[in-house]
Design a protein around this motif. Structure first.
Motif, mmCIF file in Angstrom:
data_model
loop_
_atom_site.group_PDB
_atom_site.id
_atom_site.type_symbol
_atom_site.label_atom_id
_atom_site.label_comp_id
_atom_site.label_asym_id
_atom_site.label_seq_id
_atom_site.Cartn_x
_atom_site.Cartn_y
_atom_site.Cartn_z
ATOM 1 N N GLU A 1 0.815 -1.224 0.000
ATOM 2 C CA GLU A 1 0.000 0.000 0.000
ATOM 3 C C GLU A 1 0.850 1.276 0.000
ATOM 4 O O GLU A 1 0.336 2.350 -0.307
ATOM 5 N N TRP A 2 2.129 1.166 0.382
ATOM 6 C CA TRP A 2 3.004 2.351 0.305
ATOM 7 C C TRP A 2 3.136 2.777 -1.154
ATOM 8 O O TRP A 2 3.248 1.931 -2.048
ATOM 9 N N ASN A 3 3.163 4.059 -1.429
ATOM 10 C CA ASN A 3 3.219 4.585 -2.805
ATOM 11 C C ASN A 3 2.077 3.990 -3.633
ATOM 12 O O ASN A 3 2.290 3.434 -4.715
ATOM 13 N N ALA A 4 0.867 4.116 -3.100
ATOM 14 C CA ALA A 4 -0.299 3.426 -3.657
ATOM 15 C C ALA A 4 -0.610 3.822 -5.100
ATOM 16 O O ALA A 4 -1.102 2.993 -5.880
ATOM 17 N N GLU A 5 -0.295 5.059 -5.471
ATOM 18 C CA GLU A 5 -0.556 5.475 -6.863
ATOM 19 C C GLU A 5 0.249 4.586 -7.824
ATOM 20 O O GLU A 5 -0.244 4.139 -8.863
ATOM 21 N N ILE A 6 1.488 4.305 -7.431
ATOM 22 C CA ILE A 6 2.364 3.487 -8.264
ATOM 23 C C ILE A 6 1.976 2.006 -8.175
ATOM 24 O O ILE A 6 1.817 1.319 -9.196
ATOM 25 N N THR A 7 1.799 1.507 -6.950
ATOM 26 C CA THR A 7 1.531 0.068 -6.817
ATOM 27 C C THR A 7 0.146 -0.293 -7.371
ATOM 28 O O THR A 7 -0.058 -1.405 -7.855
ATOM 29 N N GLY A 8 -0.778 0.677 -7.343
ATOM 30 C CA GLY A 8 -2.086 0.445 -7.973
ATOM 31 C C GLY A 8 -1.929 0.251 -9.471
ATOM 32 O O GLY A 8 -2.574 -0.620 -10.069
ATOM 33 N N ALA A 9 -1.061 1.045 -10.083
ATOM 34 C CA ALA A 9 -0.808 0.911 -11.526
ATOM 35 C C ALA A 9 -0.099 -0.413 -11.828
ATOM 36 O O ALA A 9 -0.394 -1.076 -12.833
ATOM 37 N N LEU A 10 0.825 -0.810 -10.946
ATOM 38 C CA LEU A 10 1.489 -2.107 -11.130
ATOM 39 C C LEU A 10 0.458 -3.235 -11.056
ATOM 40 O O LEU A 10 0.478 -4.180 -11.853
ATOM 41 N N TYR A 11 -0.438 -3.118 -10.074
ATOM 42 C CA TYR A 11 -1.474 -4.149 -9.906
ATOM 43 C C TYR A 11 -2.384 -4.237 -11.133
ATOM 44 O O TYR A 11 -2.663 -5.331 -11.640
ATOM 45 N N ASN A 12 -2.838 -3.080 -11.616
ATOM 46 C CA ASN A 12 -3.717 -3.093 -12.796
ATOM 47 C C ASN A 12 -3.020 -3.754 -13.981
ATOM 48 O O ASN A 12 -3.631 -4.522 -14.735
ATOM 49 N N GLY A 13 -1.735 -3.447 -14.142
ATOM 50 C CA GLY A 13 -0.977 -4.054 -15.237
ATOM 51 C C GLY A 13 -0.839 -5.557 -15.074
ATOM 52 O O GLY A 13 -1.046 -6.325 -16.020
ATOM 53 N N ALA A 14 -0.503 -5.985 -13.865
ATOM 54 C CA ALA A 14 -0.312 -7.426 -13.626
ATOM 55 C C ALA A 14 -1.620 -8.190 -13.829
ATOM 56 O O ALA A 14 -1.644 -9.243 -14.478
ATOM 57 N N LEU A 15 -2.712 -7.643 -13.286
ATOM 58 C CA LEU A 15 -4.010 -8.327 -13.402
ATOM 59 C C LEU A 15 -4.422 -8.439 -14.862
ATOM 60 O O LEU A 15 -4.803 -9.520 -15.342
ATOM 61 N N LYS A 16 -4.339 -7.333 -15.586
ATOM 62 C CA LYS A 16 -4.722 -7.323 -17.000
ATOM 63 C C LYS A 16 -3.860 -8.308 -17.796
ATOM 64 O O LYS A 16 -4.362 -9.048 -18.647
ATOM 65 N N THR A 17 -2.585 -8.341 -17.504
ATOM 66 C CA THR A 17 -1.674 -9.221 -18.249
ATOM 67 C C THR A 17 -1.962 -10.691 -17.962
ATOM 68 O O THR A 17 -1.931 -11.525 -18.874
ATOM 69 N N LEU A 18 -2.251 -11.022 -16.708
ATOM 70 C CA LEU A 18 -2.634 -12.413 -16.400
ATOM 71 C C LEU A 18 -3.887 -12.798 -17.184
ATOM 72 O O LEU A 18 -3.939 -13.863 -17.821
ATOM 73 N N LEU A 19 -4.899 -11.936 -17.136
ATOM 74 C CA LEU A 19 -6.170 -12.242 -17.813
ATOM 75 C C LEU A 19 -5.963 -12.342 -19.322
ATOM 76 O O LEU A 19 -6.492 -13.255 -19.970
ATOM 77 N N ASN A 20 -5.174 -11.439 -19.883
ATOM 78 C CA ASN A 20 -4.923 -11.449 -21.334
ATOM 79 C C ASN A 20 -4.158 -12.690 -21.784
ATOM 80 O O ASN A 20 -4.162 -13.021 -22.973
ATOM 81 N N ASN A 21 -3.492 -13.337 -20.837
ATOM 82 C CA ASN A 21 -2.719 -14.529 -21.191
ATOM 83 C C ASN A 21 -3.359 -15.814 -20.682
ATOM 84 O O ASN A 21 -2.698 -16.836 -20.504
ATOM 85 N N GLY A 22 -4.669 -15.747 -20.447
ATOM 86 C CA GLY A 22 -5.442 -16.966 -20.234
ATOM 87 C C GLY A 22 -5.739 -17.339 -18.801
ATOM 88 O O GLY A 22 -6.481 -18.292 -18.549
ATOM 89 N N VAL A 23 -5.168 -16.613 -17.826
ATOM 90 C CA VAL A 23 -5.451 -16.949 -16.423
ATOM 91 C C VAL A 23 -6.902 -16.556 -16.126
ATOM 92 O O VAL A 23 -7.344 -15.457 -16.474
ATOM 93 N N LYS A 24 -7.635 -17.481 -15.496
ATOM 94 C CA LYS A 24 -9.043 -17.212 -15.202
ATOM 95 C C LYS A 24 -9.159 -16.304 -13.972
ATOM 96 O O LYS A 24 -8.403 -16.459 -13.002
#
Ligand code: DLZ
Length: 163
Positions: A30-53
């Motif tokens: 949660e520290w530097n939440a603006e940045i880690t939120g963007a990292l999270y959105n990227g990771a989640l989208k990338t997992l989903l785009n590559n077939g992870v349910k």
């Protein structure tokens, strides 16, 4: 360093296996939440785009990057069905030695958890001199470290599945 040569969100040079059979945890500081939120959105989208349910992804917050190690350890101890854990954080250099202690502890801690469980525990932690460098790597001009972390998790889960 290498981000001058490679965009963190460009995987055109590599083959990415399907993530359809894998389950992942994502732990976000949660520290530097603006940045880690963007990292999270990227990771989640990338997992989903590559077939992870979606139902095979569990997302959990921890207070700061220092807690990523404990979070990964607790998660893997309770969820043996997971194929790996993606740990996302952002540590920005300050006026004290805190930066060095946190970075060293998290890098070593996540390595140890991965070895303990024989599972990929991904170091998706930005360690930067300032906020601008972090923004550049959290969806800015150098891509998104969260995307890279998600691709690495899929690749390493596939590596383990094929042994
Ligand atoms: C205390 C601290 C500081 C100074 N800086 C950061 C940072 O840049 N990024 C980060 O993720 N966390 C930071 N923290 C919090 C520590 O990670 C940790 O949460 C506290 O030291 C409590 O253990």
């Amino acid at each position: 360093m290498s981000t001058q040569l490679k965009n963190l969100s460009d995987f055109s040079h590599t083959t990415v296996p399907s993530g359809a059979n894998f389950k992942f945890g994502i732990i976000v500081a949660e520290w530097n939440a603006e940045i880690t939120g963007a990292l999270y959105n990227g990771a989640l989208k990338t997992l989903l785009n590559n077939g992870v349910k979606e139902e095979n992804i569990i997302s959990l917050p921890v207070p700061g990057s220092f807690e990523l190690t404990g979070g990964a350890e607790i998660l893997l101890s309770k969820r043996s069905d997971l194929d790996g854990v993606i740990c996302l954080g952002c540590v920005i250099q300050g006026d004290t030695k805190h930066f060095d202690f946190i970075c060293d502890a998290v890098a070593q801690g996540l390595t140890n958890v991965g070895i303990k469980y024989s599972k990929p525990v991904i170091f998706g932690v930005l360690t930067t001199n300032n906020l601008e460098q972090a923004q550049d790597r959290a969806g800015g001009k150098h891509g998104n470290k969260g995307d890279e972390a998600a691709i690495t998790a899929i690749k390493m889960a596939d590596f383990a599945a094929n042994i």
